[in-house]
Enzyme design. Sequence first.
Site, PDB file in Angstrom:
ATOM      1  N   CYS A  40       0.029  14.048  69.698  1.00 41.21           N
ATOM      2  CA  CYS A  40       0.230  14.889  68.187  1.00 41.21           C
ATOM      3  C   CYS A  40      -0.926  14.720  67.496  1.00 41.21           C
ATOM      4  CB  CYS A  40       1.460  14.667  67.663  1.00 41.21           C
ATOM      5  SG  CYS A  40       1.817  13.063  67.157  1.00 41.21           S
ATOM      6  N   HIS A 318       4.813  11.046  63.652  1.00 41.07           N
ATOM      7  CA  HIS A 318       4.539  12.207  64.428  1.00 41.07           C
ATOM      8  C   HIS A 318       3.392  12.926  63.311  1.00 41.07           C
ATOM      9  CE1 HIS A 318       4.842  15.820  66.864  1.00 41.07           C
ATOM     10  NE2 HIS A 318       5.300  16.415  65.838  1.00 41.07           N
TER      11      HIS A 318
END
Length: 375
Positions: A40, A318
């Site tokens: 990510c 994330h």
Amino acid sequence: MVDGVTLTMGVAGSKLEKALGDHFPEGERYFGLENFGNTCYCNSVLQALYFCVPFREQLLEYYSSNKNPSEGDENLLTCLADLFSQISSQKKKTGVIAPKRFVQRVRKQNELFRGYMHQDAHEFLNFLLNELVDILEKESHKVTSLPQTSSAEHVANGLNNAQVNGVKKEPLVTLVHKYFQGILTNETRCLRCETVTARDETFLDLSLDIEQNSSITSCLKNFSSTETLNAEDKFFCDKCCSLQEAQKRMKIKKPPHILVIHLKRFKYMEQLGRYKKLSYRVVFPLELKLSNTVEDTDSEYSLFAVVVHVGSGPNHGHYVSLVKSHNHWLFFDDENVEMIDESAVQTFFGSAQEYSSNTDHGYILFYESLSAPKS
């Protein structure tokens, strides 16, 4: 699968098309990127760079004049240009692409990104831009060392030949320099003789210290604030030929066309013996006036992308990105792409309290100058 690129059309994609309806920008593509195990950090930066339109256009131009590199010639630049071309040439307007070749190349090139550990998006952006500069510089040296190769294509891609008839020219300006590079000047004034010594240095992004309940403008002011050098930090003045007390400050001499601001949200805490994430609320405006410049003329910028860190600590979490495209704001979370309201951008400023349920904080900001880039 097309050349290592998987194409799928998700429910989110059709939802996005419905949401934009007749307002779907002509020729634009909104594609999510598949996650290959904690990639990510890479996906969020790639989306921000793809929607840096002048940079994207130059990469697509580069791709069209360097199609199908032989196996030995494949590098991060060709893989990135290939990925951008894959996205922009899709028949469908939305969907998901797997940036497999690009991620494989990143892992091959840098062992830091080889594992499946959580990585830092800012470190990745730095690595990528510097790697692109190295590749473009090597390519230019190849061109200039070949006889009679005044390649207009290379100049069009933001490259200037390093030598003409054996005469050294200005340093090479690659397409990365053209858009992202600015110049800082470090001014030191001796408090005894008042002589000012200025030293210039280039930058591709600005890393700013942050404080609770602050703004980008105040962080930039702090970045350029005057610091007194005394006691053990005295400055050696060439005019006085001795160590003297001095005042030092950093100003922006040449603002870049694309101003990338990295908020230093991960701080090493001596007493804890580890890094801690600072969830501080730092307001970043949609329109920014850069006032700490040497010329004292305000440079105006517009926000077009934000890489957001989601999570409470530095070693896990994330990354997602917010992108402005054709006056619409979009939210990219790996494979998922959705429209968001402009007012939602402020939910990523950070938390006014130390412990908050909101852990989605703006980490890297991308601003584009409202004036044309200087060539």
